[in-house]
Design an enzyme around this catalytic site. Structure first.
Site, short mmCIF file in Angstrom:
data_model
loop_
_atom_site.label_atom_id
_atom_site.label_comp_id
_atom_site.label_asym_id
_atom_site.label_seq_id
_atom_site.Cartn_x
_atom_site.Cartn_y
_atom_site.Cartn_z
N CYS A 134 -1.98 -0.35 7.21
CA CYS A 134 -1.19 0.90 7.14
C CYS A 134 -1.47 1.51 8.27
O CYS A 134 -0.26 2.04 8.88
CB CYS A 134 -1.91 1.75 6.11
SG CYS A 134 -1.43 0.96 4.41
N GLU A 179 0.96 4.03 1.90
CA GLU A 179 1.60 4.21 3.20
C GLU A 179 2.85 3.23 3.72
O GLU A 179 3.81 3.78 4.03
CB GLU A 179 0.61 4.11 4.17
CG GLU A 179 -0.52 5.17 4.14
CD GLU A 179 -1.59 4.62 3.55
OE1 GLU A 179 -2.95 5.08 3.81
OE2 GLU A 179 -1.54 3.59 2.59
N HIS A 232 0.82 -1.10 0.22
CA HIS A 232 0.08 0.00 0.01
C HIS A 232 0.96 1.23 -0.14
O HIS A 232 2.22 0.98 0.23
CB HIS A 232 -0.83 0.11 1.32
CG HIS A 232 -1.86 -1.06 1.10
ND1 HIS A 232 -2.93 -1.06 2.22
CD2 HIS A 232 -2.22 -2.20 0.46
CE1 HIS A 232 -3.67 -2.09 1.93
NE2 HIS A 232 -3.21 -2.64 0.89
#
Length: 162
Positions: free
Chosen positions: A92, A61, A59
């Protein structure tokens, strides 16, 4: 969108949003972007890379955190802020806490994400359930054998608290 030049938060958030748009327009991944900042300077930035790397943990992040840790040569991002184009998912958010990032700024909400097919509600719901009631079967085994590694760690001279 016009960004106020004297507002660094807007500047960094605009970069996160731009990364999310670039990801879509250039086919780089999902519509998410993140920027890690320390002392007013960009340390790392990334878009979502799940589909291009075949890594479900890539992801925006998490990818930005990985880059920031590598650049700063530490797993402790105390003093850093993350700007993300969307409210962090449970994974995240956990990574942000583990990295000791001090502040999160986000644009889209988890409801906005759910409305376009990125719905994490089932994960939030699963976390609340006792393990025996979760959808994914979870079985504990060989705890006694596994304790040896923990005992070694407790006595290790290379032990680092994190």
């Amino acid at each position: 969108m016009r960004v106020k030049e004297n507002n660094p938060h807007e500047k960094f958030m605009q970069l996160a949003i731009s990364l999310s748009e670039k990801n879509v327009t250039e086919g780089l991944g999902g519509p998410f972007g993140a920027v890690v900042v320390k002392d007013g300077k960009i340390i790392a930035k990334s878009g979502n890379k799940v589909t291009t790397t075949n890594d479900p943990t890539a992801h925006a992040e998490v990818s930005a955190i990985r880059l920031a840790c590598k650049k700063l040569e530490t797993f402790d991002l105390s003093g850093c802020t993350v700007y993300t184009s969307c409210e962090p998912c449970p994974m995240c958010l956990s990574a942000i806490y583990w990295a000791r990032i001090e502040t999160i700024y986000y644009a889209n909400t988890k409801v906005d994400a759910a409305n376009i097919g990125f719905d994490d509600k089932f994960i939030y719901d699963e976390i609340e359930k006792p393990m025996a009631k979760r959808t994914l079967p979870i079985h504990q085994m060989m705890r006694t054998e596994a304790q040896q590694a923990f005992q070694l760690w407790e006595k290790s001279s290379m032990k680092i608290d994190y």
